[in-house]
Motif scaffolding. Sequence first.
Motif, PDB file in Angstrom:
ATOM      1  N   ARG A   1       0.823  -1.212   0.000  1.00  0.00           N
ATOM      2  CA  ARG A   1       0.000   0.000   0.000  1.00  0.00           C
ATOM      3  C   ARG A   1       0.854   1.258   0.000  1.00  0.00           C
ATOM      4  NH1 ARG A   1      -3.942  -3.090   3.972  1.00  0.00           N
ATOM      5  NH2 ARG A   1      -5.479  -3.784   2.436  1.00  0.00           N
ATOM      6  N   GLN A   2       2.049   1.166   0.550  1.00  0.00           N
ATOM      7  CA  GLN A   2       2.963   2.309   0.516  1.00  0.00           C
ATOM      8  C   GLN A   2       3.499   2.503  -0.907  1.00  0.00           C
ATOM      9  OE1 GLN A   2       6.358   1.961   3.120  1.00  0.00           O
ATOM     10  NE2 GLN A   2       6.784   4.137   3.012  1.00  0.00           N
ATOM     11  N   GLN A   3       3.845   1.410  -1.573  1.00  0.00           N
ATOM     12  CA  GLN A   3       4.378   1.487  -2.935  1.00  0.00           C
ATOM     13  C   GLN A   3       3.291   1.803  -3.965  1.00  0.00           C
ATOM     14  OE1 GLN A   3       6.758  -1.847  -4.160  1.00  0.00           O
ATOM     15  NE2 GLN A   3       7.895  -1.893  -2.236  1.00  0.00           N
ATOM     16  N   TYR A   4       2.082   1.308  -3.709  1.00  0.00           N
ATOM     17  CA  TYR A   4       0.961   1.489  -4.630  1.00  0.00           C
ATOM     18  C   TYR A   4      -0.231   2.013  -3.827  1.00  0.00           C
ATOM     19  CZ  TYR A   4       3.913  -1.529  -7.467  1.00  0.00           C
ATOM     20  OH  TYR A   4       4.975  -2.061  -8.158  1.00  0.00           O
ATOM     21  N   PRO A   5      -0.289   3.314  -3.569  1.00  0.00           N
ATOM     22  CA  PRO A   5      -1.328   3.887  -2.708  1.00  0.00           C
ATOM     23  C   PRO A   5      -2.764   3.546  -3.135  1.00  0.00           C
ATOM     24  CG  PRO A   5       0.368   5.505  -3.134  1.00  0.00           C
ATOM     25  CD  PRO A   5       0.661   4.329  -4.021  1.00  0.00           C
ATOM     26  N   ALA A   6      -3.004   3.315  -4.397  1.00  0.00           N
ATOM     27  CA  ALA A   6      -4.353   2.979  -4.851  1.00  0.00           C
ATOM     28  C   ALA A   6      -4.837   1.652  -4.259  1.00  0.00           C
ATOM     29  CB  ALA A   6      -4.407   2.927  -6.375  1.00  0.00           C
ATOM     30  N   LEU A   7      -3.929   0.768  -3.871  1.00  0.00           N
ATOM     31  CA  LEU A   7      -4.341  -0.478  -3.218  1.00  0.00           C
ATOM     32  C   LEU A   7      -5.030  -0.193  -1.892  1.00  0.00           C
ATOM     33  CD1 LEU A   7      -1.260  -2.823  -3.827  1.00  0.00           C
ATOM     34  CD2 LEU A   7      -3.491  -2.910  -4.956  1.00  0.00           C
ATOM     35  N   GLY A   8      -4.620   0.858  -1.205  1.00  0.00           N
ATOM     36  CA  GLY A   8      -5.217   1.231   0.068  1.00  0.00           C
ATOM     37  C   GLY A   8      -6.630   1.760  -0.068  1.00  0.00           C
ATOM     38  N   LYS A   9      -7.036   2.111  -1.277  1.00  0.00           N
ATOM     39  CA  LYS A   9      -8.376   2.639  -1.504  1.00  0.00           C
ATOM     40  C   LYS A   9      -9.406   1.544  -1.782  1.00  0.00           C
ATOM     41  CE  LYS A   9      -6.521   6.980  -3.159  1.00  0.00           C
ATOM     42  NZ  LYS A   9      -6.360   7.883  -4.285  1.00  0.00           N
ATOM     43  N   LEU A  10      -8.946   0.300  -1.916  1.00  0.00           N
ATOM     44  CA  LEU A  10      -9.877  -0.800  -2.157  1.00  0.00           C
ATOM     45  C   LEU A  10     -10.664  -1.101  -0.891  1.00  0.00           C
ATOM     46  CD1 LEU A  10      -7.563  -3.208  -4.180  1.00  0.00           C
ATOM     47  CD2 LEU A  10      -9.279  -1.628  -5.059  1.00  0.00           C
ATOM     48  N   SER A  11     -11.938  -1.426  -1.040  1.00  0.00           N
ATOM     49  CA  SER A  11     -12.797  -1.672   0.124  1.00  0.00           C
ATOM     50  C   SER A  11     -12.358  -2.910   0.900  1.00  0.00           C
ATOM     51  CB  SER A  11     -14.257  -1.810  -0.315  1.00  0.00           C
ATOM     52  OG  SER A  11     -14.396  -2.900  -1.210  1.00  0.00           O
TER      53      SER A  11
END
Length: 80
Positions: A38-48
């Motif tokens: 999630r740090q490398q790919y912030p969009a992963l942190g936006k997944l529900s």
Amino acid sequence: MKLTIALFGITREIVGRPTLELTTPDGQSVQNLLAELRQQYPALGKLSSLAVAVNNDYATDDTALHERDEIALIPPVSGG
């Protein structure tokens, strides 16, 4: 250790390829792996939600990872 992670659905689109190779400390947990991703790919942190499978079984946050494990990120799915 070197991990190979299979990516499906939206996770593949976010990362831009079907697999991801990552070098991490030995004994890394699923929770730590997700935090790093999630740090490398912030969009992963936006997944529900985001499930992780290790060796074809759903893993918990405290599951320890090993170099030859088969790891997959499984995003939320919708259907009709």
